[in-house]
Design a protein around this motif. Structure first.
Motif, PDB file in Angstrom:
ATOM      1  N   ALA A   1      55.561   5.363  -4.911  1.00 55.65           N
ATOM      2  CA  ALA A   1      54.611   5.147  -6.007  1.00 55.65           C
ATOM      3  C   ALA A   1      55.281   4.406  -7.161  1.00 55.65           C
ATOM      4  O   ALA A   1      54.698   3.479  -7.749  1.00 55.65           O
ATOM      5  CB  ALA A   1      54.046   6.482  -6.482  1.00 55.65           C
ATOM      6  N   PHE A   2      56.510   4.792  -7.489  1.00 52.50           N
ATOM      7  CA  PHE A   2      57.218   4.102  -8.565  1.00 52.50           C
ATOM      8  C   PHE A   2      57.655   2.710  -8.119  1.00 52.50           C
ATOM      9  O   PHE A   2      57.487   1.723  -8.844  1.00 52.50           O
ATOM     10  CB  PHE A   2      58.435   4.915  -9.005  1.00 52.50           C
ATOM     11  N   GLN A   3      58.212   2.629  -6.931  1.00 52.11           N
ATOM     12  CA  GLN A   3      58.741   1.369  -6.419  1.00 52.11           C
ATOM     13  C   GLN A   3      57.652   0.313  -6.258  1.00 52.11           C
ATOM     14  O   GLN A   3      57.898  -0.885  -6.433  1.00 52.11           O
ATOM     15  CB  GLN A   3      59.417   1.625  -5.067  1.00 52.11           C
ATOM     16  N   GLU A   4      56.459   0.741  -5.940  1.00 52.56           N
ATOM     17  CA  GLU A   4      55.343  -0.190  -5.760  1.00 52.56           C
ATOM     18  C   GLU A   4      54.613  -0.495  -7.060  1.00 52.56           C
ATOM     19  O   GLU A   4      53.575  -1.172  -7.057  1.00 52.56           O
ATOM     20  CB  GLU A   4      54.373   0.390  -4.734  1.00 52.56           C
ATOM     21  N   GLY A   5      55.161  -0.010  -8.182  1.00 53.09           N
ATOM     22  CA  GLY A   5      54.598  -0.350  -9.478  1.00 53.09           C
ATOM     23  C   GLY A   5      53.404   0.466  -9.901  1.00 53.09           C
ATOM     24  O   GLY A   5      52.634   0.058 -10.774  1.00 53.09           O
ATOM     25  N   ARG A   6      53.252   1.665  -9.304  1.00 51.64           N
ATOM     26  CA  ARG A   6      52.086   2.498  -9.621  1.00 51.64           C
ATOM     27  C   ARG A   6      52.384   3.586 -10.642  1.00 51.64           C
ATOM     28  O   ARG A   6      51.496   4.355 -11.001  1.00 51.64           O
ATOM     29  CB  ARG A   6      51.539   3.118  -8.341  1.00 51.64           C
ATOM     30  N   LEU A   7      53.632   3.652 -11.126  1.00 58.68           N
ATOM     31  CA  LEU A   7      54.027   4.659 -12.102  1.00 58.68           C
ATOM     32  C   LEU A   7      54.905   4.042 -13.190  1.00 58.68           C
ATOM     33  O   LEU A   7      55.729   3.163 -12.911  1.00 58.68           O
ATOM     34  CB  LEU A   7      54.813   5.790 -11.434  1.00 58.68           C
ATOM     35  N   LEU A   8      54.728   4.553 -14.384  1.00 57.00           N
ATOM     36  CA  LEU A   8      55.584   4.140 -15.498  1.00 57.00           C
ATOM     37  C   LEU A   8      56.870   4.962 -15.521  1.00 57.00           C
ATOM     38  O   LEU A   8      57.959   4.428 -15.754  1.00 57.00           O
ATOM     39  CB  LEU A   8      54.826   4.333 -16.821  1.00 57.00           C
ATOM     40  N   PHE A   9      56.735   6.258 -15.257  1.00 52.74           N
ATOM     41  CA  PHE A   9      57.873   7.181 -15.212  1.00 52.74           C
ATOM     42  C   PHE A   9      57.799   8.009 -13.932  1.00 52.74           C
ATOM     43  O   PHE A   9      56.718   8.339 -13.460  1.00 52.74           O
ATOM     44  CB  PHE A   9      57.865   8.151 -16.404  1.00 52.74           C
ATOM     45  N   ALA A  10      58.971   8.348 -13.392  1.00 46.15           N
ATOM     46  CA  ALA A  10      58.998   9.208 -12.213  1.00 46.15           C
ATOM     47  C   ALA A  10      60.288  10.005 -12.191  1.00 46.15           C
ATOM     48  O   ALA A  10      61.372   9.473 -12.459  1.00 46.15           O
ATOM     49  CB  ALA A  10      58.883   8.389 -10.931  1.00 46.15           C
ATOM     50  N   ARG A  11      60.156  11.281 -11.871  1.00 47.67           N
ATOM     51  CA  ARG A  11      61.332  12.117 -11.655  1.00 47.67           C
ATOM     52  C   ARG A  11      61.695  12.008 -10.169  1.00 47.67           C
ATOM     53  O   ARG A  11      60.887  12.241  -9.294  1.00 47.67           O
ATOM     54  CB  ARG A  11      61.024  13.576 -12.022  1.00 47.67           C
TER      55      ARG A  11
ATOM     56  N   TRP B   1      65.393  11.809  -7.207  1.00 40.06           N
ATOM     57  CA  TRP B   1      66.833  11.880  -6.984  1.00 40.06           C
ATOM     58  C   TRP B   1      67.419  10.471  -6.977  1.00 40.06           C
ATOM     59  O   TRP B   1      66.688   9.481  -6.835  1.00 40.06           O
ATOM     60  CB  TRP B   1      67.114  12.577  -5.659  1.00 40.06           C
ATOM     61  N   PRO B   2      68.727  10.327  -7.096  1.00 40.44           N
ATOM     62  CA  PRO B   2      69.356   9.004  -7.185  1.00 40.44           C
ATOM     63  C   PRO B   2      69.161   8.116  -5.967  1.00 40.44           C
ATOM     64  O   PRO B   2      69.274   6.887  -6.075  1.00 40.44           O
ATOM     65  CB  PRO B   2      70.843   9.332  -7.377  1.00 40.44           C
ATOM     66  N   HIS B   3      68.869   8.698  -4.805  1.00 39.61           N
ATOM     67  CA  HIS B   3      68.736   7.851  -3.616  1.00 39.61           C
ATOM     68  C   HIS B   3      67.581   6.861  -3.745  1.00 39.61           C
ATOM     69  O   HIS B   3      67.526   5.863  -3.013  1.00 39.61           O
ATOM     70  CB  HIS B   3      68.513   8.723  -2.368  1.00 39.61           C
ATOM     71  N   ALA B   4      66.664   7.103  -4.685  1.00 41.22           N
ATOM     72  CA  ALA B   4      65.534   6.196  -4.867  1.00 41.22           C
ATOM     73  C   ALA B   4      65.940   4.918  -5.601  1.00 41.22           C
ATOM     74  O   ALA B   4      65.164   3.947  -5.633  1.00 41.22           O
ATOM     75  CB  ALA B   4      64.415   6.909  -5.638  1.00 41.22           C
ATOM     76  N   TYR B   5      67.142   4.897  -6.171  1.00 41.31           N
ATOM     77  CA  TYR B   5      67.569   3.742  -6.968  1.00 41.31           C
ATOM     78  C   TYR B   5      67.775   2.503  -6.102  1.00 41.31           C
ATOM     79  O   TYR B   5      67.296   1.409  -6.424  1.00 41.31           O
ATOM     80  CB  TYR B   5      68.854   4.071  -7.728  1.00 41.31           C
TER      81      TYR B   5
ATOM     82  N   HIS C   1      66.083  -3.244  -4.701  1.00 41.94           N
ATOM     83  CA  HIS C   1      65.872  -4.327  -3.742  1.00 41.94           C
ATOM     84  C   HIS C   1      64.384  -4.554  -3.488  1.00 41.94           C
ATOM     85  O   HIS C   1      63.991  -5.068  -2.441  1.00 41.94           O
ATOM     86  CB  HIS C   1      66.582  -4.012  -2.421  1.00 41.94           C
ATOM     87  N   SER C   2      63.568  -4.173  -4.444  1.00 41.69           N
ATOM     88  CA  SER C   2      62.119  -4.305  -4.315  1.00 41.69           C
ATOM     89  C   SER C   2      61.584  -5.209  -5.413  1.00 41.69           C
ATOM     90  O   SER C   2      62.338  -5.857  -6.143  1.00 41.69           O
ATOM     91  CB  SER C   2      61.456  -2.923  -4.408  1.00 41.69           C
ATOM     92  N   GLN C   3      60.281  -5.232  -5.540  1.00 41.47           N
ATOM     93  CA  GLN C   3      59.640  -6.029  -6.581  1.00 41.47           C
ATOM     94  C   GLN C   3      60.017  -5.556  -7.986  1.00 41.47           C
ATOM     95  O   GLN C   3      59.785  -6.264  -8.972  1.00 41.47           O
ATOM     96  CB  GLN C   3      58.126  -5.950  -6.423  1.00 41.47           C
ATOM     97  N   LEU C   4      60.606  -4.355  -8.074  1.00 37.53           N
ATOM     98  CA  LEU C   4      60.996  -3.819  -9.380  1.00 37.53           C
ATOM     99  C   LEU C   4      62.411  -4.209  -9.790  1.00 37.53           C
ATOM    100  O   LEU C   4      62.892  -3.764 -10.838  1.00 37.53           O
ATOM    101  CB  LEU C   4      60.890  -2.289  -9.374  1.00 37.53           C
ATOM    102  N   ALA C   5      63.109  -5.002  -9.000  1.00 38.16           N
ATOM    103  CA  ALA C   5      64.476  -5.399  -9.330  1.00 38.16           C
ATOM    104  C   ALA C   5      64.537  -5.965 -10.744  1.00 38.16           C
ATOM    105  O   ALA C   5      63.792  -6.886 -11.099  1.00 38.16           O
ATOM    106  CB  ALA C   5      64.969  -6.427  -8.320  1.00 38.16           C
ATOM    107  N   GLY C   6      65.410  -5.372 -11.560  1.00 37.26           N
ATOM    108  CA  GLY C   6      65.571  -5.820 -12.934  1.00 37.26           C
ATOM    109  C   GLY C   6      64.499  -5.345 -13.881  1.00 37.26           C
ATOM    110  O   GLY C   6      64.522  -5.687 -15.069  1.00 37.26           O
TER     111      GLY C   6
END
Length: 420
Positions: A258-268, A270-274, A279-284
């Motif tokens: 949900a966060f990676q696809e741009g559907r959330l502003l904030f998300a709790r 674990w670090p593995h999601a980084y 390497h997704s559309q959210l890079a940078g």
């Protein structure tokens, strides 16, 4: 037994962990068998494991390790492992145990204790080794650590001239206002009724400055004020809409996507999601910080995996050699660089080259060191189910916050009695 176990559990949720006990180097790994082995671990959502295992297999052609991927959710992993071990099955040789399972699996006789002199416990992050110790014996080798982080859209906050929130009030204001402005979900964690919800609630209680039991684990100290604040923060977000209702179906993977696809502003999460997000559309366009709390930075639950040897393995020597290799410094570096999982070796968090590549490492180290340790109790699963069920009811508006908290405190009081 249950009363005492629950007391130990909740104490660990709100207190620091004890220091390592020096009990010598006796080992009960009795098998000297060698040959092909299996590693049972939760589903590899970042596809980093097989290349690491290939390194071992190339160097040990007579002792290759096969990957047995279990379900993603911790509850389902545990259920599958327990079913296998209760049958004394030798299909699993090495078990990747969530840190809160150490006591349960050791107490049941499902895993073999290890010789602590074979592992560099003094080089690990503070508190990490304690998650693998039960009744003064080492039962597993720490493999990855973990602490919850707040993922946020740095591009949006920069555009709005905002800094990432440090308090719940700041998170609520930003998530509420900006979610409406940018037509995006405000905030989500892991709110499906399972172990993840227990963790999210425990973090909220800790981040509100509350406690659940007295230091001697004989008295319930979960004051209604801090508990209401913790649960009210989550319930309020759902009622006000800055936590989308869809979040009630989220485990780690759903919230990551949900966060990676741009559907959330904030998300709790674990670090593995980084790594996947980078390497997704959210890079940078995103970054991470510590979880917010009631009046300042909050506190995460300490997570991670420990590698243990099945008591029913017929190739315990190969299993032990593999664990020593797989938790060594060089492989731990790859765990970070290839999988985005937090290593357990402290020195890696201060490596300038790694910090340049993973700028979130200082924040992650701070989050892990300040995290509250997971419990070492043989009855954790029962308590986790109790907590997640109660909190889920409140999030679904089936029971008011005040009533939920009061009932939870009463329930604890019925189990945790003086002298229990």
């Amino acid at each position: 037994m249950v009363r005492r176990a629950v007391a130990v559990l909740v104490t660990f949720l709100v207190a620091g962990c004890a220091g390592l006990a020096d009990t010598g180097t006796e080992s009960a790994v009795g098998g000297d068998g060698t040959g092909p082995i299996t590693l049972a671990i939760g589903r590899d959502t970042t596809a980093y494991l097989r290349p690491l295992l290939d390194r071992w297999n190339q160097a040990h052609p007579d002792e290759p390790v096969s990957l047995l991927e279990l379900p993603e959710a911790a509850d389902e992993q545990r259920a599958q492992m327990v079913a296998n071990l209760q049958a004394h099955n030798d299909v699993y040789d090495v078990l990747a145990l969530d840190v809160m399972w150490t006591a349960e699996f050791a107490d049941a006789g499902w895993i073999a204790p290890l010789d602590r002199s074979l592992f560099p416990l003094d080089k690990l992050l503070k508190g990490v080794a304690d998650t693998a110790i039960y009744r003064d014996r080492l039962w597993a080798a720490p493999y990855t650590s973990n602490a919850g982080l707040l993922y946020y859209r740095s591009d949006i906050l920069k555009k709005e001239h905002l800094k990432p929130p440090k308090t719940w009030a700041e998170l609520r204001e930003q998530a509420s206002r900006l979610s409406a402005k940018y037509h995006i979900g405000g905030y989500a964690g892991q709110f499906l009724p399972y172990e993840g919800l227990t963790v999210n609630f425990a973090e909220a209680v800790q981040s509100a400055g509350g406690s659940i039991l007295s230091p001697d684990a004989r008295t319930v100290t979960m004051d209604l004020g801090s508990a209401r604040a913790a649960l009210g923060f989550l319930v309020g977000g759902l009622k006000e809409g800055w936590i989308p209702r869809e979040a009630l179906t989220y485990k780690e993977e759903e919230s990551r996507l949900a966060f990676q696809e741009g559907r959330l502003l904030f998300a709790r999460n674990w670090p593995h999601a980084y790594g996947p997000a980078a390497h997704s559309q959210l890079a940078g366009k995103f970054s991470v910080t510590r979880l917010p709390g009631l009046n300042g930075p909050g506190s995460s639950s300490l997570g991670g995996y420990n590698l243990a040897i099945s008591a029913f393995s017929k190739r315990q020597k190969s299993a032990l050699d593999f664990i020593r290799y797989f938790t060594g410094r060089d492989n731990e570096r790859l765990v970070l660089t290839e999988g985005s999982f937090p290593p357990v070796w402290a020195e890696l968090y201060d490596d300038p080259e790694l910090i340049e590549r993973f700028p979130y490492l200082p924040v992650l180290k701070e989050a892990i060191v300040s995290a509250r340790p997971r419990p070492v109790t043989a009855d954790y699963n029962q308590v986790s189910l109790l907590i997640s069920s109660a909190v889920s009811g409140a999030l679904a508006f089936a029971k008011p916050v005040d009533e939920t908290v009061a009932d939870l405190k009463q329930g604890l009081g019925e189990v945790i009695q003086p002298g229990g």
